[in-house]
Design an enzyme around this catalytic site. Structure first.
Site, short mmCIF file in Angstrom:
data_model
loop_
_atom_site.label_atom_id
_atom_site.label_comp_id
_atom_site.label_asym_id
_atom_site.label_seq_id
_atom_site.Cartn_x
_atom_site.Cartn_y
_atom_site.Cartn_z
N ARG A 1 0.83 -1.20 0.00
CA ARG A 1 0.00 0.00 0.00
C ARG A 1 0.87 1.25 0.00
O ARG A 1 1.82 1.35 0.78
CB ARG A 1 -0.93 -0.01 1.21
CG ARG A 1 -1.97 -1.10 1.18
CD ARG A 1 -2.77 -1.17 2.46
NE ARG A 1 -1.95 -1.59 3.59
CZ ARG A 1 -2.42 -1.76 4.82
NH1 ARG A 1 -3.69 -1.51 5.09
NH2 ARG A 1 -1.62 -2.17 5.78
N ASP B 1 1.10 5.58 0.26
CA ASP B 1 0.42 6.69 0.93
C ASP B 1 -0.01 7.76 -0.06
O ASP B 1 0.35 7.74 -1.24
CB ASP B 1 1.36 7.31 1.98
CG ASP B 1 1.61 6.38 3.15
OD1 ASP B 1 0.73 5.56 3.47
OD2 ASP B 1 2.71 6.47 3.74
N TYR C 1 12.22 0.85 -4.14
CA TYR C 1 11.67 2.21 -4.21
C TYR C 1 12.73 3.16 -4.75
O TYR C 1 13.92 3.00 -4.48
CB TYR C 1 11.26 2.70 -2.81
CG TYR C 1 9.92 2.22 -2.33
CD1 TYR C 1 8.76 2.96 -2.55
CD2 TYR C 1 9.80 1.02 -1.64
CE1 TYR C 1 7.52 2.53 -2.10
CE2 TYR C 1 8.57 0.56 -1.18
CZ TYR C 1 7.43 1.33 -1.42
OH TYR C 1 6.22 0.89 -0.97
N ARG D 1 10.71 7.13 3.73
CA ARG D 1 10.67 8.57 3.98
C ARG D 1 11.39 8.94 5.26
O ARG D 1 12.01 10.02 5.35
CB ARG D 1 9.22 9.05 4.00
CG ARG D 1 8.53 8.97 2.64
CD ARG D 1 7.03 9.17 2.74
NE ARG D 1 6.70 10.46 3.33
CZ ARG D 1 5.46 10.78 3.75
NH1 ARG D 1 4.48 9.89 3.65
NH2 ARG D 1 5.24 11.96 4.26
#
Length: 265
Positions: free
Chosen positions: A50, A52, A114, A201
């Protein structure tokens, strides 16, 4: 029941993340709406990871079950006809069912990759709003890479885990982190067995503190070993974060695109 797997690409700016919400402003809601219009049946989807609000995907992997018989190109063209321009199905395929070890978009994944794109320039660029993070102070790649190397291997990543994280364990394996400069853009590539909520992050925020000279590279190891989220940097902006690739065993024969593929696997 057939199990269909999709490769989905999306711009995260218009959407409130992947997971379905009552307002319908999520990628999952849009995809399931397109599925209902195309198949005239209600279908529930499962994704590899999932994302954000504001986070993008170069190749999110999604599966669903259906009794319908469609060619792969039909799933791609049919769903894209009902999806908004910010979301597209890039490929589709049917996977063989296995009663012992069935394919699952999330649980069958071997690794996730990522990218974080960071615009490093004294003046913000309107062309990169929502597409890249921005830091106006100069950043030292060598310092950040030296710090990132402390994260390679299997560790307890609680120091970079959000309070809302629902993962069963904070122990993950980081296969590699690479930082490259392309003009005014810095591209951070992180590949791991899996990521905790906000993990990328939170790591980015800490690397930036090291890159601008506020912290030494060794500080990141201290933060990692301390396992205390309050000792790491604040969560960095979502703008430049892209789910690039999810890796699976070759036996599933997924027609994945090479974009985002990492040399560590």
């Amino acid at each position: 029941m057939k199990r269909i797997v999709l490769g989905v690409q999306y711009d995260g700016v218009p959407w409130h993340g992947w997971q379905t919400q009552p307002d319908g402003k999520t990628v999952q809601d849009q995809l399931e709406s397109a599925l209902e219009k195309f198949t005239r049946t209600q279908i529930t989807t499962t994704c590899a990871g999932r994302t954000d609000t504001g986070v993008h995907a170069l190749e999110q992997v999604v599966h669903f079950d259906t009794e319908l018989d469609r060619e792969s190109f039909s799933w791609v063209r049919g769903l894209n006809a009902f999806l908004p321009s910010s979301i597209a199905v890039r490929w589709a395929c049917e996977v063989a069912r296995d009663p012992v070890d069935d394919f699952h978009a999330r649980f069958s994944a071997r690794a996730r990759t990522y990218h974080y794109i960071l615009y490093n320039h004294p003046v913000r660029s309107p062309l990169w709003v929502g597409r890249a993070g921005w830091i106006f102070r100069p950043l030292d790649i060598e310092r950040m890479q030296a710090a990132a190397n402390y994260l390679i291997g299997t560790h307890n990543f609680s120091a970079f885990r959000s309070a809302e994280c629902q993962a069963k364990t904070p122990i993950k394996t980081m296969y590699g982190i690479r930082i490259e400069r392309q003009g005014n853009l810095l591209v951070f590539t992180l590949c791991a067995s899996a990521f905790l909520h906000h993990m990328v992050r939170n790591i980015m925020g800490s690397l930036v503190l090291i890159g601008n000279g506020n912290k030494q590279p060794e500080w990141l190891k201290t933060v990692l070993d301390g396992r205390d989220r309050t000792h790491a940097a604040p969560t960095f902006m979502p703008d430049g974060l892209y789910l690039a690739r999810v890796d699976y065993d070759a036996r599933w024969k997924l027609p994945q695109e090479v974009i985002g593929a990492m040399p560590w696997l």
